[in-house]
Design an enzyme around this catalytic site. Structure first.
Site, PDB file in Angstrom:
ATOM      1  N   ASP A  29       0.807  -1.216   0.000  1.00 30.02           N
ATOM      2  CA  ASP A  29       0.000   0.000   0.000  1.00 30.02           C
ATOM      3  C   ASP A  29       0.847   1.276   0.000  1.00 30.02           C
ATOM      4  OD1 ASP A  29      -2.003  -1.867   0.375  1.00 30.02           O
ATOM      5  OD2 ASP A  29      -2.944  -0.820   2.058  1.00 30.02           O
ATOM      6  N   HIS A 171       3.679  -2.238   3.091  1.00 27.49           N
ATOM      7  CA  HIS A 171       3.777  -0.948   2.399  1.00 27.49           C
ATOM      8  C   HIS A 171       5.080  -0.909   1.598  1.00 27.49           C
ATOM      9  CE1 HIS A 171       0.955  -0.317   5.710  1.00 27.49           C
ATOM     10  NE2 HIS A 171       0.410   0.628   4.970  1.00 27.49           N
TER      11      HIS A 171
HETATM   12 NI    NI Z   1      -2.662   3.258   3.258  1.00 33.24          NI
END
Ligand code: NI
Length: 235
Positions: A29, A171
């Site tokens: 992400d 991430h």
């Molecule tokens: Ni996010």
């Protein structure tokens, strides 16, 4: 003795079949990041695995080549809003605009509209159908909390434990997440997980049936709104 050999033979046949049934959708992400996403793509490419990048629109327009590369290398690109707000705090029109702006940015580069959406902070909007345009909102089974800079071994442990089907949340914007990535991929492979994209998972590549904890369909009503409507009904 003969039956023992047959049993061993059957076990050899059965074990790989079970291993193939274990699936993971690795999701990354908040990128693309000029600093780290290219190196994350290098790790994935070197390991021969596919992931799903939930991209933020304002970073998409700044990192077009990375988005093109994600597409060329077979990864899925999901929609993670334009500027990463809490979607439930916005009007439905503003929340929907967060999603369509990112759609437009991705389509301009790849020609393909994202098929899945993930809400920033997991904060589902007030009406999933209106905001997501009928697409599912994707949660996760394994939250590595990698944003908080845990140790590499902690990230790997959080990413690799669990049942037959995992959606792992990481991430691609942190140095330490990149550093943990080879261990995460190797750990999942060692436990027999097959890497699929989120859409492949939803389309049944692993016999997956949507769990309300992982995937929220367009008609899903977030808990806080269910509670509000329950109160109204009893009035
Ligand atoms: Ni996010």
């Amino acid at each position: 003795m003969r039956s023992l050999l047959i049993a061993i033979g059957l076990a050899c046949l059965v074990v790989p079949a079970e291993a193939e049934d274990k699936c993971v959708a690795l999701t990354l992400d908040d990128g693309p990041s000029a600093e780290y996403t290219g190196r994350v793509l290098d790790v994935l490419s070197g390991a021969g695995v596919k992931a799903t990048f939930f991209v933020v629109g304002q970073r998409v327009v700044e990192n077009r080549a990375l988005v093109r590369r994600m597409r060329e290398e077979g990864h899925e690109i999901g929609n993670h809003s334009f500027s990463h707000p809490w979607l439930s705090h916005l009007s439905l029109a503003a929340a929907a605009r967060q999603i369509t702006q990112t759609d437009e940015a991705v389509v301009a580069i790849t020609g393909v509209r994202p098929r899945v959406v993930r809400a920033p902070y997991g904060d589902l909007p007030n009406d999933l159908r209106v905001v997501g345009g009928g697409r599912p909102f994707i949660g996760w089974s394994n939250d590595t909390s990698d944003y908080a800079h845990p140790s590499q071994s902690t990230i790997v442990r959080r990413a690799t434990g669990g049942g037959r089907t995992l959606i792992v949340l990481m991430h691609d914007i942190h140095r330490w997440s990149l550093a943990a990535m080879p261990g995460v991929v190797a750990g999942l492979k060692a436990r027999g997980y097959r890497f699929v994209t989120v859409t492949e998972l939803l389309e049944g590549a692993c016999g997956f049936t949507a769990s309300p904890n992982l995937v929220f369909g367009p008609s899903y009503i977030p808990r806080r709104f269910r509670e509000v409507s329950a109160v109204r009904r009893t009035d």
